[in-house]
Write a protein that holds these residues in place. Structure first.
Motif, mmCIF file in Angstrom:
data_model
loop_
_atom_site.group_PDB
_atom_site.id
_atom_site.type_symbol
_atom_site.label_atom_id
_atom_site.label_comp_id
_atom_site.label_asym_id
_atom_site.label_seq_id
_atom_site.Cartn_x
_atom_site.Cartn_y
_atom_site.Cartn_z
ATOM 1 N N ARG A 110 0.749 -1.178 0.032
ATOM 2 C CA ARG A 110 -0.079 0.065 -0.022
ATOM 3 C C ARG A 110 0.979 1.222 -0.015
ATOM 4 O O ARG A 110 0.441 2.284 -0.706
ATOM 5 N N LEU A 111 1.798 1.366 0.793
ATOM 6 C CA LEU A 111 2.925 2.326 0.825
ATOM 7 C C LEU A 111 3.448 2.519 -0.579
ATOM 8 O O LEU A 111 3.514 3.720 -1.143
ATOM 9 N N ILE A 112 3.921 1.595 -0.996
ATOM 10 C CA ILE A 112 4.613 1.862 -2.453
ATOM 11 C C ILE A 112 3.681 2.214 -3.504
ATOM 12 O O ILE A 112 3.818 2.905 -4.493
ATOM 13 N N GLU A 113 2.581 1.341 -3.815
ATOM 14 C CA GLU A 113 1.715 1.672 -4.766
ATOM 15 C C GLU A 113 0.938 3.047 -4.463
ATOM 16 O O GLU A 113 0.685 3.712 -5.679
ATOM 17 N N GLY A 114 0.857 3.375 -3.358
ATOM 18 C CA GLY A 114 0.216 4.689 -3.012
ATOM 19 C C GLY A 114 0.866 5.964 -3.500
ATOM 20 O O GLY A 114 0.605 6.975 -3.660
ATOM 21 N N ALA A 115 2.525 5.526 -3.562
ATOM 22 C CA ALA A 115 3.217 6.567 -3.829
ATOM 23 C C ALA A 115 3.488 6.596 -5.403
ATOM 24 O O ALA A 115 4.351 7.406 -5.925
ATOM 25 N N GLY A 116 2.845 5.786 -6.264
ATOM 26 C CA GLY A 116 3.111 5.556 -7.514
ATOM 27 C C GLY A 116 3.964 4.466 -8.058
ATOM 28 O O GLY A 116 4.310 4.375 -9.333
ATOM 29 N N GLY A 117 4.650 3.874 -7.080
ATOM 30 C CA GLY A 117 5.630 2.751 -7.622
ATOM 31 C C GLY A 117 4.891 1.324 -7.760
ATOM 32 O O GLY A 117 3.694 1.294 -7.753
ATOM 33 N N ARG A 118 5.486 0.495 -8.368
ATOM 34 C CA ARG A 118 5.130 -0.843 -8.821
ATOM 35 C C ARG A 118 5.823 -1.631 -7.622
ATOM 36 O O ARG A 118 6.886 -1.651 -7.206
ATOM 37 N N PHE A 119 4.968 -2.672 -6.937
ATOM 38 C CA PHE A 119 5.337 -3.555 -5.925
ATOM 39 C C PHE A 119 5.397 -5.017 -6.317
ATOM 40 O O PHE A 119 4.454 -5.600 -6.887
ATOM 41 N N LEU A 120 6.349 -6.084 -5.893
ATOM 42 C CA LEU A 120 6.444 -7.216 -5.951
ATOM 43 C C LEU A 120 6.808 -7.773 -4.646
ATOM 44 O O LEU A 120 7.536 -7.163 -3.813
ATOM 45 N N ASP A 121 6.255 -9.152 -4.288
ATOM 46 C CA ASP A 121 6.473 -9.660 -3.010
ATOM 47 C C ASP A 121 7.870 -10.899 -3.246
ATOM 48 O O ASP A 121 7.557 -11.329 -4.230
ATOM 49 N N GLY A 122 8.745 -10.856 -2.446
ATOM 50 C CA GLY A 122 9.741 -11.728 -2.450
ATOM 51 C C GLY A 122 10.087 -12.466 -1.147
ATOM 52 O O GLY A 122 10.070 -11.881 -0.225
ATOM 53 N N GLY A 123 10.622 -13.809 -1.192
ATOM 54 C CA GLY A 123 11.050 -14.252 -0.156
ATOM 55 C C GLY A 123 12.200 -15.304 -0.562
ATOM 56 O O GLY A 123 12.246 -15.929 -1.514
ATOM 57 N N ILE A 124 13.329 -15.006 0.338
ATOM 58 C CA ILE A 124 14.622 -15.524 0.175
ATOM 59 C C ILE A 124 14.683 -16.706 0.875
ATOM 60 O O ILE A 124 14.536 -16.899 2.270
ATOM 61 N N ILE A 125 14.979 -17.935 0.297
ATOM 62 C CA ILE A 125 15.041 -19.267 1.145
ATOM 63 C C ILE A 125 16.427 -19.893 0.929
ATOM 64 O O ILE A 125 16.586 -20.244 -0.460
ATOM 65 N N GLY A 126 17.529 -20.129 1.628
ATOM 66 C CA GLY A 126 18.504 -20.780 1.492
ATOM 67 C C GLY A 126 19.859 -19.779 2.279
ATOM 68 O O GLY A 126 19.425 -18.787 2.588
ATOM 69 N N PRO A 127 20.891 -20.214 1.852
ATOM 70 C CA PRO A 127 21.937 -19.614 2.402
ATOM 71 C C PRO A 127 22.759 -18.499 1.522
ATOM 72 O O PRO A 127 22.291 -18.369 0.411
ATOM 73 N N PRO A 128 23.182 -17.466 1.925
ATOM 74 C CA PRO A 128 23.880 -16.491 1.053
ATOM 75 C C PRO A 128 24.701 -17.311 0.109
ATOM 76 O O PRO A 128 25.407 -17.926 0.244
ATOM 77 N N PRO A 129 24.292 -16.870 -1.297
ATOM 78 C CA PRO A 129 24.848 -17.515 -2.333
ATOM 79 C C PRO A 129 26.376 -17.035 -2.904
ATOM 80 O O PRO A 129 26.747 -16.552 -3.594
ATOM 81 N N ARG A 130 27.298 -17.562 -1.895
ATOM 82 C CA ARG A 130 28.838 -17.433 -2.020
ATOM 83 C C ARG A 130 29.264 -18.738 -2.222
ATOM 84 O O ARG A 130 28.722 -19.943 -1.861
ATOM 85 N N GLY A 131 30.623 -18.767 -2.858
ATOM 86 C CA GLY A 131 31.210 -20.107 -2.920
ATOM 87 C C GLY A 131 30.308 -20.910 -4.006
ATOM 88 O O GLY A 131 29.885 -20.568 -5.027
ATOM 89 N N LYS A 132 29.868 -22.219 -3.670
ATOM 90 C CA LYS A 132 29.280 -23.161 -4.316
ATOM 91 C C LYS A 132 27.733 -23.098 -3.928
ATOM 92 O O LYS A 132 26.753 -23.781 -4.425
ATOM 93 N N ALA A 133 27.375 -22.302 -2.780
ATOM 94 C CA ALA A 133 25.880 -22.138 -2.325
ATOM 95 C C ALA A 133 25.114 -21.656 -3.357
ATOM 96 O O ALA A 133 25.537 -20.759 -3.931
ATOM 97 N N LYS A 134 23.987 -21.767 -3.267
ATOM 98 C CA LYS A 134 22.723 -21.524 -3.882
ATOM 99 C C LYS A 134 21.559 -21.157 -3.137
ATOM 100 O O LYS A 134 21.475 -21.460 -1.968
ATOM 101 N N THR A 135 21.094 -20.012 -3.542
ATOM 102 C CA THR A 135 19.733 -19.450 -2.748
ATOM 103 C C THR A 135 18.446 -19.466 -3.663
ATOM 104 O O THR A 135 18.716 -19.312 -5.029
ATOM 105 N N ASN A 136 17.360 -19.375 -3.110
ATOM 106 C CA ASN A 136 16.185 -19.349 -3.864
ATOM 107 C C ASN A 136 15.372 -18.122 -3.370
ATOM 108 O O ASN A 136 15.340 -17.531 -2.399
ATOM 109 N N LEU A 137 15.102 -17.484 -4.428
ATOM 110 C CA LEU A 137 14.288 -16.158 -4.540
ATOM 111 C C LEU A 137 12.875 -16.380 -5.157
ATOM 112 O O LEU A 137 12.589 -16.633 -6.308
#
Length: 292
Positions: A110-137
């Protein structure tokens, strides 16, 4: 949607790693370090991020801004971003990637769209993607497929629906099982230490649930420096469960455990300066010596 310039707030442990993966896709990644800690500045320099100073400039110069931060700061950042959107007259995409409850996601939207922006919802699951690690967005909301532009071998982007807050609902449920379980194991093992039955409990666990015991011990070394961020996450999970008609009290208790850990000497370390030779049993022993 054309995405060439990506803004990221903030370059902490996860944010920095995500920024580096996005840079590897050939995109420019900017951040705003005014009033940020020296640690954030150092992590940004290490990743080669462009510092534009203020959130206002970040909004003015980027096609999309990702919010990756302490969930307790998500709403405050949304307010600042909304002010920047109004001032600039731009209609860029803001993506909240924080561990927040669906009801909080809708407030941010509501805050973002009320200011004229576009909004999407994200959720990160997994470790920080460093080295060989992978993460999911995981992303949800109208046009969420636009974020597939950010995907790479170690940053996996999953579009799950057109509904705002589905990604965060998934993150909340996963975090409840993952970090909630860690809180339970930590609490009980500290209690066993203080009650003097830790050796006997370990013997029994080795006989019956060695897999879970080893898993918990493996999580503990990296837990204390993150505990301060997990306090608001547990409270957001409690809010999520309450809205689903389930008691929020379990995760209010988990927040208490992480609040205790955050206040200890171990909790005041950072992921970079913690003693990497310290094992899970050492963490339990040291925390058991602390008092709430």
């Amino acid at each position: 949607m054309q995405i060439e310039n990506v803004g990221l707030m903030t370059p902490g442990d996860m944010g920095q790693a995500v920024a580096m993966q996005i840079k590897a896709r050939g995109l420019t990644v900017r951040t705003a370090l005014d009033q940020r800690s020296e640690r954030s500045r150092a992590l940004a320099r290490e990743a080669g991020l462009t510092d534009v100073g203020t959130v206002a400039r970040l909004v003015a110069e980027c096609d999309v801004v990702l919010s990756v931060m302490n969930p307790g700061a998500a709403l405050d950042f949304a307010r600042v971003a909304a002010d920047a959107l109004r001032a600039s007259g731009r209609h860029i995409l803001i993506v909240d990637c924080n561990a927040i409850a669906p009801v909080t996601v809708h407030e941010v939207a509501r805050l973002i769209e009320g200011a004229g922006g576009r909004f999407l919802d994200g959720g990160i699951i997994g470790p920080p993607p460093r080295g060989k690690a992978k993460t999911n967005l995981y992303v949800s909301g109208p046009g969420a497929a636009d974020l597939e532009r950010l995907a790479g071998p170690q940053l996996l982007v999953h579009v799950i629906s057109e509904r705002i807050a589905d990604a965060s609902a998934l993150k909340m449920c996963y975090g409840a099982l993952n970090k909630g379980t860690q809180a339970l194991w930590l609490e009980v093992l500290i209690a066993a230490q203080r009650l003097g039955v830790d050796a006997m409990l370990e013997q029994q666990l080795r006989q019956s649930r060695a897999d879970l015991y080893d898993w918990a011990l493996g999580q503990f070394p990296i837990l204390p420096p993150k505990a301060y961020r997990w306090v608001p996450e547990m409270l957001e999970i409690a809010k999520t469960l309450g809205a689903a008609g389930i008691t929020p009290k379990v995760f209010q208790g988990a927040a208490d455990i992480y609040h205790f850990v955050a206040g200890t000497a171990l909790g005041k370390e950072t992921p970079e300066n913690r003693d990497k030779a310290r094992g899970g049993k050492d963490v339990v022993r040291l925390l058991a010596q602390e008092r709430i």
